[in-house]
Every structure is written in C-alpha cells, then in structure tokens.
Design a protein around this motif. Structure first.
Motif, PDB file in Angstrom:
ATOM      1  N   LEU A  51       0.856  -1.195   0.000  1.00  0.00           N
ATOM      2  CA  LEU A  51       0.000   0.000   0.000  1.00  0.00           C
ATOM      3  C   LEU A  51       0.885   1.237   0.000  1.00  0.00           C
ATOM      4  N   GLU A  52       0.393   2.304  -0.611  1.00  0.00           N
ATOM      5  CA  GLU A  52       1.088   3.600  -0.515  1.00  0.00           C
ATOM      6  C   GLU A  52       1.029   4.044   0.939  1.00  0.00           C
ATOM      7  N   HIS A  53       2.032   4.799   1.338  1.00  0.00           N
ATOM      8  CA  HIS A  53       2.075   5.300   2.716  1.00  0.00           C
ATOM      9  C   HIS A  53       0.764   5.997   3.092  1.00  0.00           C
ATOM     10  N   SER A  54       0.267   6.811   2.136  1.00  0.00           N
ATOM     11  CA  SER A  54      -0.930   7.608   2.440  1.00  0.00           C
ATOM     12  C   SER A  54      -2.198   6.754   2.516  1.00  0.00           C
ATOM     13  N   GLN A  55      -2.121   5.527   2.004  1.00  0.00           N
ATOM     14  CA  GLN A  55      -3.319   4.663   2.049  1.00  0.00           C
ATOM     15  C   GLN A  55      -3.491   3.999   3.415  1.00  0.00           C
TER      16      GLN A  55
END
Ligand code: SAM
Ligand code: SF4
Length: 347
Positions: A51-55
């Motif tokens: 997952l992206e960090h922001s997700q």
C-alpha cells in the motif's frame, strides 16, 4: 434468524450489534500491510502490492477508531497486520490505546521475529496476551512455509524462540502459539507441538487452514480438519476438556493430563462458529470488515479524512456492524478463496 430492522442512531449508549443480534465487542486492528515473512497460505504467490504510505491509516486515526469503538462497547482489541511489530510508532499507538477509558483488553498477534526486542514495550503497554504464529518446529519446514528457505528458516526460528522464552520468563503476559495446520506439511508435528504444553505454561492452538484472500492460492489438498488433531493428541496420553472462558473466542480447549499449558482447536470451517462471532476487523487501509470471508466493508478512511466528527464515525461503525453476514458459505468439501487479502486484514 430474521435480521432486526434499522440501524440505531449512534446515541450515547449505542452498542455495536449486528442485524442478527450478535454484539460485536472484539476489534482486530491491522496496523500495517508490511511483513518480513511470506507465508504461503497468507500472501499471493506472485507477491503482494504494498500500500502507498498515504493509504495506510495513521497512528492517530487508528487510535481514534479504537476510541469510538470502545464507546460502542468494544472491550477487546487485537493488533495484527501484516507484522504489527514492524509498525513505526507502535509505542505511541500502544500508549494511546492504553489511555482509552475504559481500557480495553489489549492483545497482539505476531510472527515473533521481533518479539524479543519489543517485549518490554508490550509489557509496559499492558498487552495481556501475545499470540505467536509458528507452524513448524523444524527449520526446513518453517523456512518452506514462511518463504525464508532452510537457512533463513533456522535463523528466524531461533529468533522466534528467544522471543517465546523471554515472554514466558517474564510471566507478564499470556503466551499462545498459533499453528496453522497444513496437510502433508506440518501435520506430523501435531504431537510435538502439543507436547510443548506439558512443561511450558503456554497455549498451543491448532487453526484450520482457510481459503482467505481472492488472490492467494488455496490448496484444498492441504486442508486438515481440526477434528483430526484430537486423535493425534490422544497418542500422547489422556486429556480433559476445559470449559469455554469469556474472551477466549472460538477455541475448544483441552489439557493433557498433568500439563502446565493447554491446547486449543479453532475450526472455522469444519464447525462454523458464526452464530457466536463477536468480531469486527479494520484493514490496514481503513476498511471495516465484518466477516473474514466476505469483501463487504465500510471504508472509514474517506470518512475520517473528510472531517467526520465522532458521532458520524460511530454511525459508520454501526453501519458496518449491521452489514455483518449471518455466516460464511465455506464447507470443507467446497472451499473457495474469498474475502480480503489476509496480510492486510490480519487474520
Ligand atoms: N504477521 C502476524 C502473524 O503472522 O501472526 C499477524 C498477521 S497474520 C495475517 C494473523 C494470523 O493469520 C496468523 O496466525 C496466521 O497464521 C493466520 N493466517 C494467515 N493466513 C491464513 C490462512 N489462509 N488460514 C489460516 N490462518 C491464516
Ligand atoms: Fe506475514 Fe503473518 Fe501473513 Fe505470515 S501470516 S505472511 S507473518 S502477515
């Protein structure tokens, strides 16, 4: 059973109750999708997309969901993952969870590789129980299951055991070993695992292999009904049934004669315990998932980041609880991969 009607407003005193009258008071929080192992029953064979960090939910977002859930009657919270001990800021999260009033029973499930290092933090944070996933006592088999290979398996197993021993020596928390049964892989070790409970005050829990995660290959030939465990345990000697204990979940409990520890059998598939299920899960990306075998979920991330107040967040939790299906449709004779990615959802 007929579903009860509408979702109640999130007035003070509301509880997470589903449409079939089950009270959901056990929240499993997946706090990261990252893992330092690649267990064959958990991760898709082709690898898993990070997952992206922001997700991923931030620490304060996780703590906020936990606070709102406790206000709705949740009294037990388990941190899981991915590998929860890898989460940066775990100390801060645990401090926030410990400060919730009334304080929930805090538990954690880990693959144990970092347990020795993190144990003091877990003890200081009041974690009551640590479940350590360990599917083989043999380095080669452990390396095969976890994707580490024989050499990596040996080193990892040694690190894991240092963690188990330190936890037992501390006497500060309950130690449980979770063993996923895999026919033709670790089934010959049932007796070895069960025998560990003779001398050690730990619980060994045998768990049925489940077809969770649409992209994870499920091998039906590896499914071993948990009922077969007792036959093998009988080879060691006499055992007694132990009564169900509040807060212990769906494990059927046993004790070998004279043993310090106990055995548990968790048979999600061969004997459904859906009727008494009290769980709700939060995935690493913030989806509230009412059933492990269903992809139905309520996405809390846009709600949280969209500026919802606690009342609105509580309403979303009540909605997810309301959506909990009555049961799953898996049968040992007809198993099919279903549900969200296990390494994001946390088992
Ligand atoms: N990484 C941590 C660990 O392994 O303990 C926590 C996350 S892991 C997803 C949580 C639990 O799910 C572990 O005990 C693991 O054995 C179990 N699990 C994962 N995939 C499974 C499957 N297909 N069937 C049964 N249990 C599974
Ligand atoms: Fe990682 Fe746990 Fe899944 Fe194994 S079971 S790959 S340790 S998340």
């Amino acid at each position: 059973m007929t579903p009860q009607s509408d979702i109640p407003p999130a007035a003070s005193g509301s509880q997470l109750v589903d449409a079939f009258g089950r009270r959901l008071h056990y929240l499993r929080l997946s706090i990261t999708d990252l893992c330092n192992l690649r267990c064959l029953y958990c991760m898709p064979a082709g690898g898993v997309e990070k997952l992206e960090h922001s997700q991923v939910l931030r620490l304060e977002e996780l703590a906020r969901v936990a606070r709102v859930a406790v206000a709705l009657g949740v009294d037990k919270i388990r941190l899981t993952g991915g590998e929860p001990l890898l989460r940066r800021g775990l100390d801060q999260l645990l401090a926030e969870l410990k400060a919730i009033s009334p304080r929930p029973d805090l538990r954690l499930t880990t693959n144990g590789l970092l347990l020795e290092e993190k144990l003091p933090l877990l003890i200081d944070s009041g974690v009551s129980t640590v479940n350590i996933s360990l599917d083989s006592l043999q380095p080669e088999t452990y390396g095969r299951i976890t994707g580490l290979g024989p050499e990596g398996g040996e080193q990892a197993l040694a690190a894991l055991w240092r963690g188990v021993e330190a936890a037992l020596k501390s006497g500060a928390l309950q130690v449980k070993l979770n063993v996923v049964l895999l026919g033709g892989v670790n089934e010959e070790e049932i007796v070895d695992f069960a025998s560990l409970t003779l001398d050690q005050p730990l619980a060994v829990r045998f768990i049925e292999y489940m077809p969770v995660g649409r992209r994870t290959t499920f091998e039906p030939k590896r499914f071993l009904p948990a009922g077969e465990v007792l036959e093998r345990v009988g080879e060691i000697g006499a055992y007694e049934d132990l009564p169900a204990r509040t807060g212990d979940g769906p494990a059927q409990r046993y004790r070998l004669a004279g043993a310090r520890g106990e055995l548990g059998i968790i048979s999600a598939l061969s004997s459904h315990f859906c009727g008494s299920c009290n769980r709700i899960r939060l995935s690493a990306e913030g989806r509230l998932v009412p059933c492990l075998f269903s992809e139905a979920s309520v996405d809390l991330r846009p709600i949280i980041r969209g500026g919802a107040d606690d009342e609105e967040l509580a309403q979303a939790l009540l909605q997810a609880a309301h959506n909990k299906p009555q049961g799953h449709h898996q049968e040992p004779a007809n198993l099919h991969s279903a549900g969200c990615q296990m390494s994001r959802l946390g088992g």
